[in-house]
Scaffold this motif. Structure first.
Motif, PDB file in Angstrom:
ATOM      1  N   ARG A   1      35.898  52.838  39.669  1.00  0.00           N
ATOM      2  CA  ARG A   1      36.824  51.800  40.126  1.00  0.00           C
ATOM      3  C   ARG A   1      37.457  51.088  38.931  1.00  0.00           C
ATOM      4  N   LYS A   2      38.543  50.434  39.190  1.00  0.00           N
ATOM      5  CA  LYS A   2      39.176  49.645  38.137  1.00  0.00           C
ATOM      6  C   LYS A   2      38.211  48.554  37.659  1.00  0.00           C
ATOM      7  N   GLY A   3      38.378  48.177  36.402  1.00  0.00           N
ATOM      8  CA  GLY A   3      37.593  47.065  35.878  1.00  0.00           C
ATOM      9  C   GLY A   3      37.986  45.756  36.551  1.00  0.00           C
ATOM     10  N   ARG A   4      37.163  44.770  36.385  1.00  0.00           N
ATOM     11  CA  ARG A   4      37.454  43.464  36.982  1.00  0.00           C
ATOM     12  C   ARG A   4      38.648  42.809  36.289  1.00  0.00           C
ATOM     13  N   PHE A   5      39.496  42.205  37.094  1.00  0.00           N
ATOM     14  CA  PHE A   5      40.671  41.512  36.576  1.00  0.00           C
ATOM     15  C   PHE A   5      40.300  40.060  36.270  1.00  0.00           C
ATOM     16  N   ASP A   6      40.532  39.665  35.023  1.00  0.00           N
ATOM     17  CA  ASP A   6      40.195  38.307  34.584  1.00  0.00           C
ATOM     18  C   ASP A   6      41.412  37.411  34.826  1.00  0.00           C
ATOM     19  N   ARG A   7      41.492  36.864  36.012  1.00  0.00           N
ATOM     20  CA  ARG A   7      42.641  36.046  36.405  1.00  0.00           C
ATOM     21  C   ARG A   7      42.786  34.801  35.520  1.00  0.00           C
ATOM     22  N   GLU A   8      41.658  34.176  35.242  1.00  0.00           N
ATOM     23  CA  GLU A   8      41.701  32.948  34.454  1.00  0.00           C
ATOM     24  C   GLU A   8      42.279  33.210  33.063  1.00  0.00           C
ATOM     25  N   HIS A   9      41.853  34.306  32.449  1.00  0.00           N
ATOM     26  CA  HIS A   9      42.360  34.628  31.113  1.00  0.00           C
ATOM     27  C   HIS A   9      43.840  35.023  31.178  1.00  0.00           C
ATOM     28  N   ALA A  10      44.214  35.759  32.238  1.00  0.00           N
ATOM     29  CA  ALA A  10      45.621  36.143  32.391  1.00  0.00           C
ATOM     30  C   ALA A  10      46.507  34.905  32.473  1.00  0.00           C
ATOM     31  N   GLU A  11      46.073  33.916  33.225  1.00  0.00           N
ATOM     32  CA  GLU A  11      46.865  32.692  33.348  1.00  0.00           C
ATOM     33  C   GLU A  11      46.916  31.945  32.015  1.00  0.00           C
ATOM     34  N   SER A  12      45.809  31.993  31.261  1.00  0.00           N
ATOM     35  CA  SER A  12      45.797  31.302  29.966  1.00  0.00           C
ATOM     36  C   SER A  12      46.754  31.960  28.978  1.00  0.00           C
ATOM     37  N   LEU A  13      47.044  33.252  29.189  1.00  0.00           N
ATOM     38  CA  LEU A  13      47.986  33.968  28.334  1.00  0.00           C
ATOM     39  C   LEU A  13      49.431  33.752  28.771  1.00  0.00           C
ATOM     40  N   GLY A  14      49.584  33.056  29.895  1.00  0.00           N
ATOM     41  CA  GLY A  14      50.917  32.759  30.376  1.00  0.00           C
ATOM     42  C   GLY A  14      51.453  33.704  31.424  1.00  0.00           C
ATOM     43  N   VAL A  15      50.601  34.597  31.941  1.00  0.00           N
ATOM     44  CA  VAL A  15      51.051  35.524  32.979  1.00  0.00           C
ATOM     45  C   VAL A  15      51.179  34.751  34.287  1.00  0.00           C
ATOM     46  N   PRO A  16      52.349  34.740  34.907  1.00  0.00           N
ATOM     47  CA  PRO A  16      52.512  34.004  36.163  1.00  0.00           C
ATOM     48  C   PRO A  16      51.807  34.707  37.310  1.00  0.00           C
ATOM     49  N   VAL A  17      51.273  33.913  38.226  1.00  0.00           N
ATOM     50  CA  VAL A  17      50.647  34.484  39.418  1.00  0.00           C
ATOM     51  C   VAL A  17      51.700  35.242  40.200  1.00  0.00           C
ATOM     52  N   GLY A  18      51.373  36.499  40.552  1.00  0.00           N
ATOM     53  CA  GLY A  18      52.345  37.295  41.285  1.00  0.00           C
ATOM     54  C   GLY A  18      52.243  38.764  40.938  1.00  0.00           C
ATOM     55  N   PRO A  19      53.360  39.484  41.042  1.00  0.00           N
ATOM     56  CA  PRO A  19      53.345  40.944  40.858  1.00  0.00           C
ATOM     57  C   PRO A  19      52.838  41.405  39.500  1.00  0.00           C
ATOM     58  N   LYS A  20      53.013  40.586  38.454  1.00  0.00           N
ATOM     59  CA  LYS A  20      52.544  41.007  37.132  1.00  0.00           C
ATOM     60  C   LYS A  20      51.030  41.165  37.090  1.00  0.00           C
ATOM     61  N   PHE A  21      50.309  40.428  37.916  1.00  0.00           N
ATOM     62  CA  PHE A  21      48.858  40.606  38.003  1.00  0.00           C
ATOM     63  C   PHE A  21      48.531  42.046  38.403  1.00  0.00           C
ATOM     64  N   SER A  22      49.189  42.504  39.462  1.00  0.00           N
ATOM     65  CA  SER A  22      48.923  43.855  39.962  1.00  0.00           C
ATOM     66  C   SER A  22      49.325  44.916  38.951  1.00  0.00           C
ATOM     67  N   LYS A  23      50.455  44.710  38.267  1.00  0.00           N
ATOM     68  CA  LYS A  23      50.887  45.676  37.261  1.00  0.00           C
ATOM     69  C   LYS A  23      49.843  45.808  36.152  1.00  0.00           C
ATOM     70  N   LEU A  24      49.331  44.686  35.699  1.00  0.00           N
ATOM     71  CA  LEU A  24      48.290  44.723  34.673  1.00  0.00           C
ATOM     72  C   LEU A  24      47.050  45.458  35.172  1.00  0.00           C
ATOM     73  N   HIS A  25      46.677  45.195  36.421  1.00  0.00           N
ATOM     74  CA  HIS A  25      45.476  45.830  36.959  1.00  0.00           C
ATOM     75  C   HIS A  25      45.672  47.326  37.164  1.00  0.00           C
ATOM     76  N   ARG A  26      46.920  47.740  37.336  1.00  0.00           N
ATOM     77  CA  ARG A  26      47.231  49.167  37.463  1.00  0.00           C
ATOM     78  C   ARG A  26      47.299  49.852  36.099  1.00  0.00           C
ATOM     79  N   GLY A  27      47.162  49.084  35.029  1.00  0.00           N
ATOM     80  CA  GLY A  27      47.189  49.675  33.707  1.00  0.00           C
ATOM     81  C   GLY A  27      48.528  49.610  33.014  1.00  0.00           C
ATOM     82  N   GLU A  28      49.434  48.759  33.508  1.00  0.00           N
ATOM     83  CA  GLU A  28      50.767  48.636  32.923  1.00  0.00           C
ATOM     84  C   GLU A  28      50.875  47.323  32.151  1.00  0.00           C
ATOM     85  N   SER A  29      51.493  47.386  30.984  1.00  0.00           N
ATOM     86  CA  SER A  29      51.749  46.173  30.205  1.00  0.00           C
ATOM     87  C   SER A  29      52.886  45.387  30.871  1.00  0.00           C
TER      88      SER A  29
END
Length: 319
Positions: free
Chosen positions: A153-181
């Motif tokens: 399975r995919k690794g766990r997505f660290d939402r808190e760290h993603a937000e701290s990096l400035g990633v907005p909540v939304g589709p970019k979360f899923s793209k990152l989890h799919r392995g896309e920059s």
């Protein structure tokens, strides 16, 4: 993603009033699989509420206590106006016998029945996110065992760290989890490795059918969550187990220990032990530290993820 095993038949060659011949039903999300179909399997499916919507039947070998339920099961499916095809996987060299069994009454079923012959090391069936592998067993007939092995399975997505990096909540979360920059508004690029952990193992179930202890059982899956192993005899009939190409409970437990199996189900119990299973369990526990049990007909078991993870592994992009 639920993974559920229902033991439809747990007896040896001769059924008892409490145990039906070999058959195991596995449900994974919308997929329904059947492993072996001893006499009366269709009734067990009705009795324990599994239904008949199986897509694949995996046969370990063609001894009667593993296949005599096929004609009745196919006929019942036809009576229920089934249209979906059924694939029966079985060892190489058994196609003609199986075709005769399916058409035993001289009437071809109303739906397509495909025979897929398999051998050691094959992938009998590949589905979305898992496969059913074959492995060599040691019985006095053409035989194979089967292992259902999920993909990592995919690794766990660290939402808190993603937000701290400035990633907005939304589709970019899923793209990152799919392995896309993803690129942020200020031009910063965030890579998946920054917010997604290491892949997590899926689950696995290994079913031997009838066999002497075999090294291939150990090698087919890495630390299976459930090993369902032939344990026809206790130590008092160890010599007979070898002569008839079966295993004792102790031998099954030794294989489970070497394989690193988390749970061991002792199957194919000889009718001589009807009503008394204490020796099987005691002898197995002497050599195996994991959970060991001797399932009753109708017993159902949920297989959890190895890491205790929840069903959903996708990053939440709904907000």
């Amino acid at each position: 993603m639920a993974l559920r095993v229902t033991f439809l038949g747990t007896a040896g060659a001769i059924p008892t009033t409490e145990r039906n011949p070999s058959s195991i039903f596995v449900a994974r999300a919308g997929d329904q699989l059947l492993f072996d179909a001893g006499e009366g399997t269709q009734r067990q499916m009705m009795r324990f509420g599994t239904g008949f919507s199986i897509s694949n039947l995996f046969v370990t070998h063609l001894h009667g206590d593993h296949v005599l339920g096929i004609p009745g099961l196919v006929q019942t499916m036809a009576f229920n106006d089934r249209e979906d095809p059924l694939t029966i996987h079985a060892p190489h060299g058994t196609r003609r016998q199986l075709e005769s069994l399916v058409n035993a009454l001289g009437n071809r079923p109303s739906f397509s029945v495909r025979i897929n012959e398999v051998g050691d090391g094959d992938v009998a069936y590949r589905a979305d996110e898992y496969e059913v592998r074959t492995f060599e067993t040691d019985h006095d007939a053409r035989s194979v065992g089967y292992a259902l092995v999920e993909d990592d399975r995919k690794g766990r997505f660290d939402r808190e760290h993603a937000e701290s990096l400035g990633v907005p909540v939304g589709p970019k979360f899923s793209k990152l989890h799919r392995g896309e920059s993803v690129e942020l508004e200020d031009g910063t690029v965030v890579d998946p490795e920054q917010v997604v952990g290491e892949p997590r193992p899926g689950r696995s179930i290994v079913y031997t059918g009838d066999t002497r202890p075999a090294t291939e059982t150990i090698e087919v899956a890495d630390e299976p969550d459930l090993l369902i192993h032939d344990a026809t005899f206790a130590d008092d009939r160890a010599e007979r187990a070898g002569m008839t190409a079966h295993s004792t409970a102790r031998q099954a437990a030794e294989i489970a220990s070497r394989a690193g199996a988390k749970r061991l189900a002792l199957m194919h119990l000889s009718s001589r032990y009807a009503g008394y299973t204490d020796d099987h369990l005691a002898e197995a526990r002497e050599v195996y530290d994991g959970e060991v049990f001797l399932p009753e007909d109708g017993q159902a078991l949920e297989i959890p993820y190895p890491d205790g993870g929840d069903v959903s592994s996708e990053a939440d992009s709904s907000e």
